[in-house]
Write a protein that holds these residues in place. Structure first.
Motif, short mmCIF file in Angstrom:
data_model
loop_
_atom_site.label_atom_id
_atom_site.label_comp_id
_atom_site.label_asym_id
_atom_site.label_seq_id
_atom_site.Cartn_x
_atom_site.Cartn_y
_atom_site.Cartn_z
N CYS A 11 -50.30 61.59 30.91
CA CYS A 11 -50.20 60.60 29.85
C CYS A 11 -49.22 59.51 30.27
N HIS A 13 -47.81 57.44 28.27
CA HIS A 13 -46.86 57.18 27.19
C HIS A 13 -45.71 58.19 27.19
N CYS A 14 -46.02 59.49 27.31
CA CYS A 14 -44.94 60.49 27.28
C CYS A 14 -44.72 61.11 28.66
N GLU A 16 -46.33 63.43 30.16
CA GLU A 16 -46.72 64.82 30.31
C GLU A 16 -48.03 64.94 31.08
N CYS A 29 -51.49 66.10 24.92
CA CYS A 29 -50.11 65.88 25.36
C CYS A 29 -49.19 65.83 24.15
N LYS A 30 -47.88 65.85 24.43
CA LYS A 30 -46.94 65.98 23.31
C LYS A 30 -46.88 64.75 22.39
N CYS A 31 -47.25 63.57 22.88
CA CYS A 31 -47.27 62.41 21.98
C CYS A 31 -48.65 62.22 21.34
#
Ligand SMILES: [Zn+2]
Length: 66
Positions: A11, A13-14, A16, A29-31
């Motif tokens: 990702c 953005h985060c 991950e 993913c976490k976001c």
């Protein structure tokens, strides 16, 4: 035909890295911007904006055209 060695993306953005190892393993993913699914059977992605904006493709695919 191509053979999927690994089905994963990172990702943007985060940061991950997520990987789907089984056909029905849906990983987010976490976001929660992108997800992978399909394991080694098919490369399935979900994302919010566009593949270019949201993730880096890290999958390994082997050409099987003997
Ligand atoms: Zn993310």
């Amino acid at each position: 035909m191509e053979k999927i060695i690994s089905n994963k993306i990172q990702c943007k953005h985060c940061g991950e890295i997520i990987e789907s190892k089984h056909i029905h393993e849906f990983v987010t993913c976490k976001c929660e911007t992108c997800s992978v699914d399909g394991g080694h059977y098919h490369l399935s992605r979900s994302y919010k904006n566009s593949p270019e904006e949201d993730f880096v493709e890290l999958s390994e695919v082997e050409e099987d055209n003997r």
